[in-house]
Design a protein around this motif. Structure first.
Motif, mmCIF file in Angstrom:
data_model
loop_
_atom_site.group_PDB
_atom_site.id
_atom_site.type_symbol
_atom_site.label_atom_id
_atom_site.label_comp_id
_atom_site.label_asym_id
_atom_site.label_seq_id
_atom_site.Cartn_x
_atom_site.Cartn_y
_atom_site.Cartn_z
ATOM 1 N N SER A 43 0.619 -1.017 -0.064
ATOM 2 C CA SER A 43 -0.180 0.127 -0.347
ATOM 3 C C SER A 43 0.636 1.388 -0.038
ATOM 4 O O SER A 43 0.552 2.287 -0.271
ATOM 5 C CB SER A 43 -0.914 -0.004 1.132
ATOM 6 O OG SER A 43 -0.213 0.095 2.317
ATOM 7 N N TYR A 259 -11.945 -5.951 -5.162
ATOM 8 C CA TYR A 259 -11.728 -7.195 -6.250
ATOM 9 C C TYR A 259 -11.375 -6.439 -7.449
ATOM 10 O O TYR A 259 -10.281 -6.879 -8.168
ATOM 11 C CB TYR A 259 -12.768 -7.916 -6.347
ATOM 12 C CG TYR A 259 -12.569 -8.924 -7.463
ATOM 13 C CD1 TYR A 259 -13.589 -8.485 -8.350
ATOM 14 C CD2 TYR A 259 -11.926 -10.160 -7.396
ATOM 15 C CE1 TYR A 259 -13.469 -9.513 -9.644
ATOM 16 C CE2 TYR A 259 -12.064 -10.828 -8.402
ATOM 17 C CZ TYR A 259 -12.688 -10.438 -9.741
ATOM 18 O OH TYR A 259 -12.625 -11.402 -10.652
ATOM 19 N N GLY A 262 -8.053 -4.692 -7.881
ATOM 20 C CA GLY A 262 -6.626 -5.493 -7.739
ATOM 21 C C GLY A 262 -6.571 -6.256 -8.901
ATOM 22 O O GLY A 262 -5.489 -6.710 -9.650
ATOM 23 N N LEU A 268 -2.767 -2.815 -7.599
ATOM 24 C CA LEU A 268 -2.428 -3.255 -6.500
ATOM 25 C C LEU A 268 -2.321 -2.392 -5.234
ATOM 26 O O LEU A 268 -2.596 -2.628 -4.130
ATOM 27 C CB LEU A 268 -1.357 -4.614 -6.599
ATOM 28 C CG LEU A 268 -1.727 -5.658 -7.333
ATOM 29 C CD1 LEU A 268 -0.772 -6.653 -6.723
ATOM 30 C CD2 LEU A 268 -2.962 -6.098 -7.050
ATOM 31 N N ALA A 271 -5.554 -0.913 -4.273
ATOM 32 C CA ALA A 271 -6.282 -2.183 -3.548
ATOM 33 C C ALA A 271 -5.737 -2.395 -2.178
ATOM 34 O O ALA A 271 -6.738 -2.469 -1.258
ATOM 35 C CB ALA A 271 -6.090 -3.280 -4.637
ATOM 36 N N CYS A 272 -4.626 -2.595 -2.102
ATOM 37 C CA CYS A 272 -3.868 -2.757 -0.679
ATOM 38 C C CYS A 272 -4.187 -1.694 0.233
ATOM 39 O O CYS A 272 -4.472 -1.982 1.333
ATOM 40 C CB CYS A 272 -2.733 -3.075 -0.789
ATOM 41 S SG CYS A 272 -2.137 -4.884 -1.365
ATOM 42 N N SER A 275 -7.557 -1.929 1.338
ATOM 43 C CA SER A 275 -7.646 -3.387 2.169
ATOM 44 C C SER A 275 -7.360 -2.994 3.758
ATOM 45 O O SER A 275 -8.023 -3.482 4.724
ATOM 46 C CB SER A 275 -6.857 -4.328 1.835
ATOM 47 O OG SER A 275 -7.190 -4.730 0.409
ATOM 48 N N VAL B 122 -5.346 -10.007 -2.272
ATOM 49 C CA VAL B 122 -4.531 -9.495 -3.155
ATOM 50 C C VAL B 122 -2.964 -10.016 -2.584
ATOM 51 O O VAL B 122 -2.290 -10.725 -3.384
ATOM 52 C CB VAL B 122 -4.582 -8.134 -3.047
ATOM 53 C CG1 VAL B 122 -3.292 -7.518 -3.753
ATOM 54 C CG2 VAL B 122 -5.732 -7.622 -3.787
#
Lengths: 297, 273
Positions: A43, A259, A262, A268, A271-272, A275, B122
């Motif tokens: 991230s 989802y 990612g 990513l 997305a991270c 998350s 992920v």
């Protein structure tokens, strides 16, 4: 509930205890924590899975800042929040109502209860599948039934406004039995003397519910409320199958958005970042739950 | 329990409606899986039809349904066994011993249970691909423990707390060690708990979709993912999807109906004082 679990901390006792915990801790550590650390790391970097030539440059809090500035992120939070508002009150009200009915001595009550629980036992993917079939605007069963009452066909999954309601209905269908079950168990645990005394005192049905049943239900309801709130954040399978988050992004819950980020956009880093934000939300929710219900273990 | 017989139909009618609403979608899926393709979307809907097994046949022999079924069964069973075993050990430790930081570990275990799979998917994908574990049954068995071990621990802790400490102590004054007391006295007494947690772990592993979707291709694909593959760009293969859906759901439903007593107990766990 709540044994005082203190026992004299004899060294050999504690060692055995640690040994017993070890497999769990190790497995969860490797499969749970290690990926989370990787998520935290990612991230703070830019990482496009489909563009390996870009490398993974460090970008600090950039991903997080971009997320907060991203209107799609807020849209998806809004969808998730609206989804919660649509499903949770309905599930709870219906669940309590049905539980009250079921708590009376009904012929065949056991069978009815088992039948009512069936939505809970079905795989979420399958639930999405069935309802997608039934929601079909031209050929689905639901519009057919509505048509026999003279109601015009509704584009359940294709209409931008309706779609979230349609998905909410499915979620309510699936989870109302859960709430009913909890409430039923709690109601049945209320000592009969309370009810008998109330009847003798001439209390109305509503008064009985409000002053006897409800207080006994309250702790269980709070527990389930917390659990279901955490569940809504996790909801993915059913919604993915039934609408994929569409039309557009009108049913894109948070989990679907991550989802898509990612594995469709391959971003990513973002997305991270999201998350990790979700992780914080989960920690807060579980803290609330634990503080209330498991003061010590 | 309030013992007043509800003779009036007033209560029965809403209940029947509810039962109908609960069951109808499932009936519809099974019916669609047995209908010839033309009748899937017939208007008005076809209620009486001549059942055909063509969709099951196609799914099993041309679309790898048998393999997916085996994958689901294999992964769910092994994961349930692993999770319950490891979880019971941890639960016993938490219920009986006084370890420093016990509350923190308990908190961490519960948080794992509430964690959205999306958070892990992920990084696990990247890690799994690095270790060449993609599209294996092993990775699924391992990954599912993130939510099943906490679940098993959660359920077993409640069971162990209900078993009086005196039993361990009685066994130990007779010369047993802790571990021996665990296996000989406590475990047999907690069979309902073991059964309940095994059931739930199995069900959650069997139903799992997201990890399987991301981490498998055609080799270790489980049934829920197989079902989703029938939503092609050209249209949805409803017969195949419903056949697969029936294969996914029916064993669990039948299983749950048989063990409904344990099920109720497990589902209401933690929400009854």
């Amino acid at each position: 509930m709540g044994f005082r679990s203190g026992s004299p901390s004899h060294p050999s006792r504690v060692n055995v205890g640690i040994l017993l915990l070890l497999p769990t801790v190790l497995i969860l550590l490797f499969i749970g924590i290690f990926p989370l650390l990787f998520a935290v790391y990612t991230s703070f970097h830019t990482y496009y899975l489909n563009r390996p030539e870009l490398g993974q440059p460090f970008v600090g809090f950039n991903n997080y800042l971009t997320t907060f500035a991203n209107p799609f992120f807020w849209k998806t939070l809004g969808v998730t929040g609206k989804f919660m508002l649509l499903t949770l009150p309905a599930e709870f009200l219906l669940g309590i109502l049905v539980a009250v009915i079921m708590s009376k001595n009904i012929l065949g009550g056991q069978v009815i209860r088992v039948l009512l629980i069936t939505p809970l036992t079905v795989t979420p993917v399958v639930i999405g599948l069935i309802w997608r079939l039934m929601y079909n605007p031209q050929f689905g069963v639901i519009n057919f039934f509505l048509g026999s009452f003279g109601i015009l066909p509704i584009d359940w999954l294709g209409g931008a406004q309706v779609s979230l309601y349609s998905v909410a209905i499915v979620d309510i269908w699936q989870w109302m039995p859960f709430i009913m079950l909890i409430c039923l168990a709690n109601i049945l645990a209320i000592p009969t003397e309370y009810f008998e005394a109330a009847v003798i005192d001439g209390a109305s049905k509503w008064a009985i519910f409000r002053y006897i049943t409800l207080p006994f239900l309250a702790p269980g309801l709070v527990a389930v409320l917390i659990i279901r709130t955490a569940d809504v954040i996790r909801t993915f399978d059913m919604v993915y199958i039934i609408t994929r988050g569409g039309p557009g992004t009108t049913t894109e819950l948070v989990s679907l958005y991550v989802y898509r980020l990612g594995f469709k956009i391959f971003d990513l880093g973002h997305a991270c970042a999201i998350s990790i934000l979700l992780l914080f939300a989960t920690i807060v929710i579980s803290q609330v739950y634990l503080r209330l219900f498991y003061r010590e273990i | 329990m309030k013992k007043s017989h509800l003779n009036s139909l007033v209560a029965y009618i809403p209940l029947f409606v509810l039962v109908g609403l609960a069951i109808f979608p499932l009936y519809w899926m099974v019916a669609t899986s047995l209908k010839p393709k033309i009748q899937t979307f017939a208007i008005p809907p076809v209620w009486v039809f001549k059942p055909t097994l063509i969709h099951y046949y196609t799914a099993i022999f041309e679309k790898q349904l048998a393999r997916a079924f085996f994958n689901s069964l294999f992964v769910a069973t092994l994961n349930a066994l692993l999770s319950v075993f490891v979880g019971s050990l941890a639960a016993f430790s938490l219920a009986r011993f006084n370890i420093r930081g016990k509350n923190h570990i308990w908190f961490w275990i519960i948080t794992n249970r509430m964690l959205p799979p999306v958070v892990l998917v992920v990084p696990i994908f990247v890690v799994a691909s690095y270790f060449k574990l993609l599209d294996t049954r092993l990775i699924l068995i391992l990954v599912y423990t993130t939510f099943n071990i906490p679940l098993a621990t959660w359920i077993m802790v409640d069971f162990f707390r209900k078993i009086p400490r005196e039993l361990d102590e009685a066994a130990m004054t007779d010369g047993c060690s802790h571990i021996s007391a665990f296996f000989r006295i406590i475990l047999p007494l907690s069979v309902p708990g073991l059964v309940t947690s095994s059931i739930f772990c199995f069900i959650f592993a069997w139903n799992e979709f997201l990890f399987a979707l991301i981490l498998t291709r055609s080799g270790a694909r489980t049934m829920p993912v197989l079902a989703s593959t029938f939503m092609t760009g050209y249209g949805i293969l409803w017969g195949l999807m419903c056949a697969t859906g029936t294969m996914i759901a029916l064993p669990i439903i039948v299983f749950c109906l048989i063990i409904s007593k344990y099920l109720v107990r497990g589902l209401t766990l933690g929400a009854i004082k």
